[in-house]
Motif scaffolding. Structure first.
Motif, mmCIF file in Angstrom:
data_model
loop_
_atom_site.group_PDB
_atom_site.id
_atom_site.type_symbol
_atom_site.label_atom_id
_atom_site.label_comp_id
_atom_site.label_asym_id
_atom_site.label_seq_id
_atom_site.Cartn_x
_atom_site.Cartn_y
_atom_site.Cartn_z
ATOM 1 N N HIS A 121 3.900 -22.057 6.134
ATOM 2 C CA HIS A 121 2.590 -21.446 5.829
ATOM 3 C C HIS A 121 2.407 -20.160 6.618
ATOM 4 N N THR A 122 3.455 -19.379 6.712
ATOM 5 C CA THR A 122 3.456 -18.184 7.546
ATOM 6 C C THR A 122 3.898 -16.978 6.741
ATOM 7 N N VAL A 123 3.219 -15.873 6.995
ATOM 8 C CA VAL A 123 3.586 -14.595 6.384
ATOM 9 C C VAL A 123 3.961 -13.630 7.501
ATOM 10 N N TYR A 124 4.977 -12.818 7.236
ATOM 11 C CA TYR A 124 5.498 -11.879 8.213
ATOM 12 C C TYR A 124 5.393 -10.457 7.654
ATOM 13 N N LEU A 125 5.125 -9.537 8.552
ATOM 14 C CA LEU A 125 5.151 -8.120 8.187
ATOM 15 C C LEU A 125 6.064 -7.409 9.170
ATOM 16 N N GLN A 126 7.050 -6.742 8.635
ATOM 17 C CA GLN A 126 7.949 -5.936 9.465
ATOM 18 C C GLN A 126 7.810 -4.487 9.015
ATOM 19 N N MET A 127 7.656 -3.603 9.979
ATOM 20 C CA MET A 127 7.533 -2.183 9.659
ATOM 21 C C MET A 127 8.503 -1.402 10.522
ATOM 22 N N ILE A 128 9.270 -0.537 9.892
ATOM 23 C CA ILE A 128 10.174 0.338 10.617
ATOM 24 C C ILE A 128 9.535 1.714 10.730
ATOM 25 N N SER A 129 9.985 2.450 11.745
ATOM 26 C CA SER A 129 9.502 3.813 11.972
ATOM 27 C C SER A 129 7.991 3.924 11.913
ATOM 28 N N PRO A 130 7.260 3.133 12.681
ATOM 29 C CA PRO A 130 5.804 3.272 12.661
ATOM 30 C C PRO A 130 5.395 4.648 13.171
ATOM 31 N N LYS A 131 4.268 5.096 12.639
ATOM 32 C CA LYS A 131 3.739 6.405 12.978
ATOM 33 C C LYS A 131 2.385 6.242 13.668
ATOM 34 N N PRO A 132 1.933 7.257 14.377
ATOM 35 C CA PRO A 132 0.597 7.149 14.991
ATOM 36 C C PRO A 132 -0.491 6.809 13.976
ATOM 37 N N GLU A 133 -0.346 7.264 12.746
ATOM 38 C CA GLU A 133 -1.364 6.960 11.732
ATOM 39 C C GLU A 133 -1.331 5.514 11.269
ATOM 40 N N ASP A 134 -0.367 4.735 11.733
ATOM 41 C CA ASP A 134 -0.362 3.296 11.468
ATOM 42 C C ASP A 134 -1.229 2.544 12.482
ATOM 43 N N THR A 135 -1.759 3.256 13.455
ATOM 44 C CA THR A 135 -2.656 2.636 14.434
ATOM 45 C C THR A 135 -3.892 2.097 13.718
ATOM 46 N N ALA A 136 -4.157 0.825 13.922
ATOM 47 C CA ALA A 136 -5.273 0.174 13.230
ATOM 48 C C ALA A 136 -5.404 -1.254 13.741
ATOM 49 N N VAL A 137 -6.472 -1.895 13.323
ATOM 50 C CA VAL A 137 -6.581 -3.341 13.498
ATOM 51 C C VAL A 137 -6.037 -3.975 12.218
ATOM 52 N N TYR A 138 -5.051 -4.805 12.362
ATOM 53 C CA TYR A 138 -4.407 -5.450 11.225
ATOM 54 C C TYR A 138 -4.992 -6.846 11.033
ATOM 55 N N TYR A 139 -5.423 -7.105 9.811
ATOM 56 C CA TYR A 139 -6.044 -8.379 9.487
ATOM 57 C C TYR A 139 -5.178 -9.144 8.502
ATOM 58 N N CYS A 140 -4.970 -10.415 8.807
ATOM 59 C CA CYS A 140 -4.308 -11.294 7.864
ATOM 60 C C CYS A 140 -5.328 -11.751 6.820
ATOM 61 N N ASN A 141 -4.883 -11.800 5.592
ATOM 62 C CA ASN A 141 -5.765 -12.164 4.474
ATOM 63 C C ASN A 141 -5.117 -13.258 3.647
ATOM 64 N N GLY A 142 -5.907 -14.238 3.289
ATOM 65 C CA GLY A 142 -5.428 -15.287 2.399
ATOM 66 C C GLY A 142 -6.388 -15.433 1.227
ATOM 67 N N GLY A 183 0.830 -1.186 0.000
ATOM 68 C CA GLY A 183 0.000 0.000 0.000
ATOM 69 C C GLY A 183 0.873 1.247 0.000
ATOM 70 N N ASP A 184 0.343 2.328 -0.571
ATOM 71 C CA ASP A 184 1.132 3.558 -0.699
ATOM 72 C C ASP A 184 1.574 4.092 0.661
ATOM 73 N N SER A 185 0.739 3.904 1.669
ATOM 74 C CA SER A 185 1.041 4.509 2.965
ATOM 75 C C SER A 185 2.182 3.817 3.704
ATOM 76 N N VAL A 186 2.577 2.637 3.262
ATOM 77 C CA VAL A 186 3.648 1.917 3.976
ATOM 78 C C VAL A 186 4.866 1.652 3.097
ATOM 79 N N LYS A 187 4.803 2.044 1.838
ATOM 80 C CA LYS A 187 5.937 1.792 0.939
ATOM 81 C C LYS A 187 7.205 2.411 1.500
#
Length: 116
Positions: A76-97, A60-64
């Motif tokens: 069968h596992t997916v990982y998400l790593q994010m550096i320098s998170p911002k307050p606007e990254d606050t959300a409920v994160y859903y895994c999708n398959g 997504g554009d907001s995390v590129k």
């Protein structure tokens, strides 16, 4: 049927790092894409990142530039790593398959709050 179980999340400080993981079970052979979406406090659902079985990624554009998605097909596992998170990254994160036939599955969601 596919079940998706997320882990990680919680409180993260701005400028820190965030790591989420999601493990699929059930008919894992049917899964092509795995990824993450998020629901913001404003109730917007946003693409975070996806990765196909062949390793093709989409962000997504907001995390590129800040997020990296990776996948371990053997686990069968997916990982998400994010550096320098911002307050606007606050959300409920859903895994999708998504299966090769286009059927979608969702995890239950994990809350991420970026705050001091």
């Amino acid at each position: 049927q596919v079940q998706l179980e997320e882990s990680g999340g919680g409180f993260v400080q701005p400028g820190g790092s965030l790591r989420l993981s999601c493990t699929a079970s059930g008919s894992t052979f049917s899964i092509n894409n795995l990824g993450w979406y998020r629901q913001t406090p404003e109730n917007q659902r946003q693409l975070v990142a996806t990765v196909a079985r062949d390793g093709t990624t989409n962000y997504g554009d907001s995390v590129k530039g800040r997020a990296t998605i990776s996948r371990d097909n053997a686990k069968h596992t997916v990982y998400l790593q994010m550096i320098s998170p911002k307050p606007e990254d606050t959300a409920v994160y859903y895994c999708n398959g998504v299966t090769f036939w286009g059927k979608q599955y969702w995890g239950q969601g994990t809350q991420v709050t970026v705050s001091t």
